[in-house]
Design a protein around this motif. Sequence first.
Motif, PDB file in Angstrom:
ATOM      1  N   UNK A  61       0.839  -1.197   0.000  1.00  0.00           N
ATOM      2  CA  UNK A  61       0.000   0.000   0.000  1.00  0.00           C
ATOM      3  C   UNK A  61       0.873   1.246   0.000  1.00  0.00           C
ATOM      4  N   UNK A  62       0.350   2.317  -0.560  1.00  0.00           N
ATOM      5  CA  UNK A  62       1.047   3.593  -0.476  1.00  0.00           C
ATOM      6  C   UNK A  62       1.022   4.149   0.932  1.00  0.00           C
ATOM      7  N   UNK A  69       8.428   2.140   8.062  1.00  0.00           N
ATOM      8  CA  UNK A  69       8.505   0.791   7.515  1.00  0.00           C
ATOM      9  C   UNK A  69       7.366   0.594   6.522  1.00  0.00           C
ATOM     10  N   UNK A  70       7.581  -0.321   5.597  1.00  0.00           N
ATOM     11  CA  UNK A  70       6.593  -0.626   4.565  1.00  0.00           C
ATOM     12  C   UNK A  70       6.258  -2.104   4.640  1.00  0.00           C
ATOM     13  N   UNK A  71       5.172  -2.476   5.310  1.00  0.00           N
ATOM     14  CA  UNK A  71       4.852  -3.897   5.410  1.00  0.00           C
ATOM     15  C   UNK A  71       4.314  -4.467   4.094  1.00  0.00           C
ATOM     16  N   UNK A 103      12.081   0.303   3.562  1.00  0.00           N
ATOM     17  CA  UNK A 103      11.848   1.361   2.583  1.00  0.00           C
ATOM     18  C   UNK A 103      10.949   0.782   1.504  1.00  0.00           C
ATOM     19  N   UNK A 104      10.485   1.622   0.591  1.00  0.00           N
ATOM     20  CA  UNK A 104       9.670   1.121  -0.519  1.00  0.00           C
ATOM     21  C   UNK A 104      10.458   0.116  -1.353  1.00  0.00           C
ATOM     22  N   UNK A 105      11.712   0.433  -1.631  1.00  0.00           N
ATOM     23  CA  UNK A 105      12.561  -0.459  -2.428  1.00  0.00           C
ATOM     24  C   UNK A 105      12.728  -1.809  -1.729  1.00  0.00           C
ATOM     25  N   UNK A 106      12.961  -1.771  -0.425  1.00  0.00           N
ATOM     26  CA  UNK A 106      13.131  -3.003   0.360  1.00  0.00           C
ATOM     27  C   UNK A 106      11.838  -3.810   0.393  1.00  0.00           C
TER      28      UNK A 106
END
Length: 277
Positions: free
Chosen positions: A158-159, A183-185, A203-206
């Motif tokens: 999700x954004x 964090x970006x789950x 991150x988004x990339x991760x």
Amino acid sequence: MDSVAFVVDSTADFPMGWKPPLDLYKLPLRLIVDGKEYRDGIDIDSDRLCELMSQGHSVSTSLPSMEDIVRLFEEIKDKYEQIFVLTVSQKLSGTFNAVRMVIENFGLKNFFLLDSKAVSGKIFYILWRLMKDAMEGKRISQQSVAEYEKHCEMFFLLGSLDYLKKGGRIGKLSLLLGKILHVKPVLKIDREGEVTKAAVGMSQHDAIAKLIALVKSSVEKFSNYLLYGGYGSVHVKEMLEQILSNFPKCDGIARVGATVLAHTGPEVIGVLVGKSF
């Protein structure tokens, strides 16, 4: 009289161009935008909802109206020997109970209600498996749904977690982590039909890398597999295509419907992996 038909609600998302092998009807959930009510897929579509959300309008969802359920069931009840109604997970919506009330109150003996324990593309996969069973004359039950739910995984990014929080679909702690630690789950729908974390990216990339790794693991598990992508706003379609380019094939892409977008936000992307059949 035809033998079998299926009904799903509008939280089911289908790949573009997919043609169901049996008669299929869709029951619209309702969206409320600044107090005004719309029926998903009838009065409002994904593009319009994305536009309204980007402008900051207040958006929420509601069950299919009793009038819409009764109208559809009255229309089809005498056309088929068996009608299977596959709804969004009971853990995410009261649609199952609303449909059950209509079936029981009207004594609709040829209607069979099933909880998909899923949403979006997972409903599509389970529906397709059930339709194949119906064409082969196999018995369909909630156990069938549970079996096919094990044969697929759906991961999504999700954004923002804000929309899930507003809809009561995720805990406060997860929202706090997303805001403070950035964090970006990577999320998934678990076996009970609830939204859970599958992995956490820093991150988004991760997060994208972790999503790709999860999909690759599922591809290896299923060996012969089907793979589908889904996206919300057109602005994230390119990101989805980049993710899908990591795999030898993609069997189709779906546009996420308005009801699901109301809870995920416009910038959702997802990948569904299922056992081929």
